[in-house]
Design a protein around this motif. Sequence first.
Motif, PDB file in Angstrom:
ATOM      1  N   GLN A  64       0.830  -1.208   0.000  1.00  0.00           N
ATOM      2  CA  GLN A  64       0.000   0.000   0.000  1.00  0.00           C
ATOM      3  C   GLN A  64       0.868   1.262   0.000  1.00  0.00           C
ATOM      4  OE1 GLN A  64      -2.409  -0.763   3.465  1.00  0.00           O
ATOM      5  NE2 GLN A  64      -3.940  -1.907   2.298  1.00  0.00           N
ATOM      6  N   GLU A  65       1.979   1.224   0.743  1.00  0.00           N
ATOM      7  CA  GLU A  65       2.891   2.367   0.763  1.00  0.00           C
ATOM      8  C   GLU A  65       3.470   2.616  -0.629  1.00  0.00           C
ATOM      9  OE1 GLU A  65       7.285   3.594   2.467  1.00  0.00           O
ATOM     10  OE2 GLU A  65       6.176   2.028   3.525  1.00  0.00           O
ATOM     11  N   LEU A  66       3.841   1.541  -1.320  1.00  0.00           N
ATOM     12  CA  LEU A  66       4.359   1.673  -2.681  1.00  0.00           C
ATOM     13  C   LEU A  66       3.296   2.236  -3.627  1.00  0.00           C
ATOM     14  CD1 LEU A  66       6.531  -1.531  -3.162  1.00  0.00           C
ATOM     15  CD2 LEU A  66       7.317   0.838  -3.208  1.00  0.00           C
ATOM     16  N   ALA A  67       2.062   1.827  -3.450  1.00  0.00           N
ATOM     17  CA  ALA A  67       0.974   2.342  -4.292  1.00  0.00           C
ATOM     18  C   ALA A  67       0.792   3.849  -4.048  1.00  0.00           C
ATOM     19  CB  ALA A  67      -0.320   1.590  -4.002  1.00  0.00           C
ATOM     20  N   ARG A  68       0.887   4.260  -2.772  1.00  0.00           N
ATOM     21  CA  ARG A  68       0.774   5.698  -2.466  1.00  0.00           C
ATOM     22  C   ARG A  68       1.925   6.486  -3.100  1.00  0.00           C
ATOM     23  NH1 ARG A  68      -0.961   3.750   2.494  1.00  0.00           N
ATOM     24  NH2 ARG A  68       1.110   3.897   3.421  1.00  0.00           N
ATOM     25  N   LEU A  69       3.137   5.945  -3.016  1.00  0.00           N
ATOM     26  CA  LEU A  69       4.285   6.609  -3.634  1.00  0.00           C
ATOM     27  C   LEU A  69       4.121   6.711  -5.155  1.00  0.00           C
ATOM     28  CD1 LEU A  69       7.560   5.356  -1.870  1.00  0.00           C
ATOM     29  CD2 LEU A  69       6.836   7.710  -2.203  1.00  0.00           C
ATOM     30  N   ALA A  70       3.608   5.659  -5.771  1.00  0.00           N
ATOM     31  CA  ALA A  70       3.383   5.662  -7.221  1.00  0.00           C
ATOM     32  C   ALA A  70       2.365   6.736  -7.600  1.00  0.00           C
ATOM     33  CB  ALA A  70       2.920   4.288  -7.693  1.00  0.00           C
ATOM     34  N   ASP A  71       1.296   6.858  -6.799  1.00  0.00           N
ATOM     35  CA  ASP A  71       0.293   7.910  -7.046  1.00  0.00           C
ATOM     36  C   ASP A  71       0.912   9.290  -6.909  1.00  0.00           C
ATOM     37  OD1 ASP A  71      -1.684   6.058  -7.540  1.00  0.00           O
ATOM     38  OD2 ASP A  71      -2.597   6.202  -5.544  1.00  0.00           O
ATOM     39  N   GLN A  72       1.737   9.462  -5.861  1.00  0.00           N
ATOM     40  CA  GLN A  72       2.388  10.749  -5.639  1.00  0.00           C
ATOM     41  C   GLN A  72       3.308  11.094  -6.814  1.00  0.00           C
ATOM     42  OE1 GLN A  72       4.525  10.901  -1.927  1.00  0.00           O
ATOM     43  NE2 GLN A  72       5.203  13.011  -2.244  1.00  0.00           N
ATOM     44  N   LEU A  73       4.054  10.112  -7.302  1.00  0.00           N
ATOM     45  CA  LEU A  73       4.917  10.327  -8.464  1.00  0.00           C
ATOM     46  C   LEU A  73       4.104  10.732  -9.689  1.00  0.00           C
ATOM     47  CD1 LEU A  73       7.588   7.478  -8.306  1.00  0.00           C
ATOM     48  CD2 LEU A  73       8.054   9.918  -8.525  1.00  0.00           C
ATOM     49  N   LYS A  74       2.990  10.050  -9.904  1.00  0.00           N
ATOM     50  CA  LYS A  74       2.135  10.347 -11.056  1.00  0.00           C
ATOM     51  C   LYS A  74       1.610  11.780 -10.976  1.00  0.00           C
ATOM     52  CE  LYS A  74      -0.446   9.273 -14.651  1.00  0.00           C
ATOM     53  NZ  LYS A  74      -0.033  10.133 -15.751  1.00  0.00           N
ATOM     54  N   ARG A  75       1.168  12.168  -9.770  1.00  0.00           N
ATOM     55  CA  ARG A  75       0.665  13.539  -9.599  1.00  0.00           C
ATOM     56  C   ARG A  75       1.769  14.573  -9.844  1.00  0.00           C
ATOM     57  NH1 ARG A  75      -1.819  11.170  -5.196  1.00  0.00           N
ATOM     58  NH2 ARG A  75      -0.332  12.115  -3.762  1.00  0.00           N
ATOM     59  N   MET A  76       2.975  14.289  -9.324  1.00  0.00           N
ATOM     60  CA  MET A  76       4.094  15.209  -9.529  1.00  0.00           C
ATOM     61  C   MET A  76       4.433  15.336 -11.013  1.00  0.00           C
ATOM     62  SD  MET A  76       6.837  14.459  -6.482  1.00  0.00           S
ATOM     63  CE  MET A  76       7.936  15.852  -6.812  1.00  0.00           C
ATOM     64  N   GLN A  77       4.445  14.214 -11.718  1.00  0.00           N
ATOM     65  CA  GLN A  77       4.752  14.221 -13.143  1.00  0.00           C
ATOM     66  C   GLN A  77       3.696  15.016 -13.911  1.00  0.00           C
ATOM     67  OE1 GLN A  77       4.852  10.372 -15.021  1.00  0.00           O
ATOM     68  NE2 GLN A  77       6.107  11.116 -16.715  1.00  0.00           N
ATOM     69  N   ASP A  78       2.423  14.787 -13.588  1.00  0.00           N
ATOM     70  CA  ASP A  78       1.339  15.520 -14.246  1.00  0.00           C
ATOM     71  C   ASP A  78       1.465  17.017 -13.982  1.00  0.00           C
ATOM     72  OD1 ASP A  78       0.370  13.117 -15.170  1.00  0.00           O
ATOM     73  OD2 ASP A  78      -1.259  12.970 -13.690  1.00  0.00           O
ATOM     74  N   GLU A  79       1.764  17.361 -12.735  1.00  0.00           N
ATOM     75  CA  GLU A  79       1.912  18.770 -12.351  1.00  0.00           C
ATOM     76  C   GLU A  79       3.087  19.413 -13.096  1.00  0.00           C
ATOM     77  OE1 GLU A  79       3.294  21.197  -8.413  1.00  0.00           O
ATOM     78  OE2 GLU A  79       1.938  19.497  -8.095  1.00  0.00           O
ATOM     79  N   LEU A  80       4.188  18.678 -13.188  1.00  0.00           N
ATOM     80  CA  LEU A  80       5.352  19.187 -13.912  1.00  0.00           C
ATOM     81  C   LEU A  80       5.028  19.426 -15.384  1.00  0.00           C
ATOM     82  CD1 LEU A  80       8.573  17.340 -12.705  1.00  0.00           C
ATOM     83  CD2 LEU A  80       8.403  19.747 -13.284  1.00  0.00           C
ATOM     84  N   ASN A 103      11.431   9.515  -7.280  1.00  0.00           N
ATOM     85  CA  ASN A 103      11.433   8.382  -8.201  1.00  0.00           C
ATOM     86  C   ASN A 103      12.521   7.376  -7.817  1.00  0.00           C
ATOM     87  OD1 ASN A 103      10.565   6.870 -10.428  1.00  0.00           O
ATOM     88  ND2 ASN A 103      12.080   7.833 -11.756  1.00  0.00           N
ATOM     89  N   ARG A 104      13.722   7.841  -7.464  1.00  0.00           N
ATOM     90  CA  ARG A 104      14.801   6.941  -7.030  1.00  0.00           C
ATOM     91  C   ARG A 104      14.408   6.223  -5.739  1.00  0.00           C
ATOM     92  NH1 ARG A 104      17.740  11.001  -9.138  1.00  0.00           N
ATOM     93  NH2 ARG A 104      17.985  12.143  -7.181  1.00  0.00           N
ATOM     94  N   ASP A 105      13.794   6.959  -4.819  1.00  0.00           N
ATOM     95  CA  ASP A 105      13.339   6.364  -3.562  1.00  0.00           C
ATOM     96  C   ASP A 105      12.294   5.281  -3.837  1.00  0.00           C
ATOM     97  OD1 ASP A 105      13.242   6.210  -0.673  1.00  0.00           O
ATOM     98  OD2 ASP A 105      11.320   7.288  -0.769  1.00  0.00           O
ATOM     99  N   PHE A 106      11.375   5.590  -4.744  1.00  0.00           N
ATOM    100  CA  PHE A 106      10.333   4.629  -5.115  1.00  0.00           C
ATOM    101  C   PHE A 106      10.963   3.375  -5.734  1.00  0.00           C
ATOM    102  CE2 PHE A 106       7.539   2.991  -8.515  1.00  0.00           C
ATOM    103  CZ  PHE A 106       6.497   2.520  -7.728  1.00  0.00           C
ATOM    104  N   GLN A 107      11.897   3.571  -6.670  1.00  0.00           N
ATOM    105  CA  GLN A 107      12.555   2.436  -7.336  1.00  0.00           C
ATOM    106  C   GLN A 107      13.284   1.561  -6.314  1.00  0.00           C
ATOM    107  OE1 GLN A 107      12.234   1.717 -10.579  1.00  0.00           O
ATOM    108  NE2 GLN A 107      11.037   3.542 -10.993  1.00  0.00           N
TER     109      GLN A 107
END
Length: 176
Positions: A64-80, A103-107
């Motif tokens: 679940q933590e990884l899923a939250r991080l993936a969502d956060q990354l997606k939002r950051m990418q969209d915002e960028l 992204n490195r932390d997520f990977q």
Amino acid sequence: MSHLRLLAIAAVLCSSSALAQDKPAAAATTSKFGFVNTERILRDAIPAQRAQKKIEAEFQKRDQELARLADQLKRMQDELEKNSVTMSESQRRTKEREFGELNRDFQRKQREFREDLNQRRNEELAQVVEQANRVIRQIAEQEKYDIIFQDAVFASPRIDITDKVIKALEGKPPAK
């Protein structure tokens, strides 16, 4: 096919033909062969299913933590992508750096998760395999099998004793 399996098969064939040559054809004893589908045991046997559920429960929080991080990354990418035109150069670089670090932390966390999950799965399934091997030996001794194969390219359903092993693992008396 591995060299070890080929040697085992060759030894069985040689010993069978040696026995046949030592005794007259009418007096030759018949061998009793069996086959066990290990993959099916690891998929269908209750101890294997219990182990899988245990592992899922153990790793659910991290998943679940990884899923939250993936969502956060997606939002950051969209915002960028959306706001990069209106941002100043320094703001954009800061956001890109933050995105890269996250992204490195997520990977890293994803890689550690997979490694830990595989290690735990191997530990749990090794116990199931050990238990299954004890049951297979028990069945072999009780029913006087000469050899029981695991993992074959082909095995006739006539010699497949996988169901007996699964039932024995579940504590049910095997059907004869």
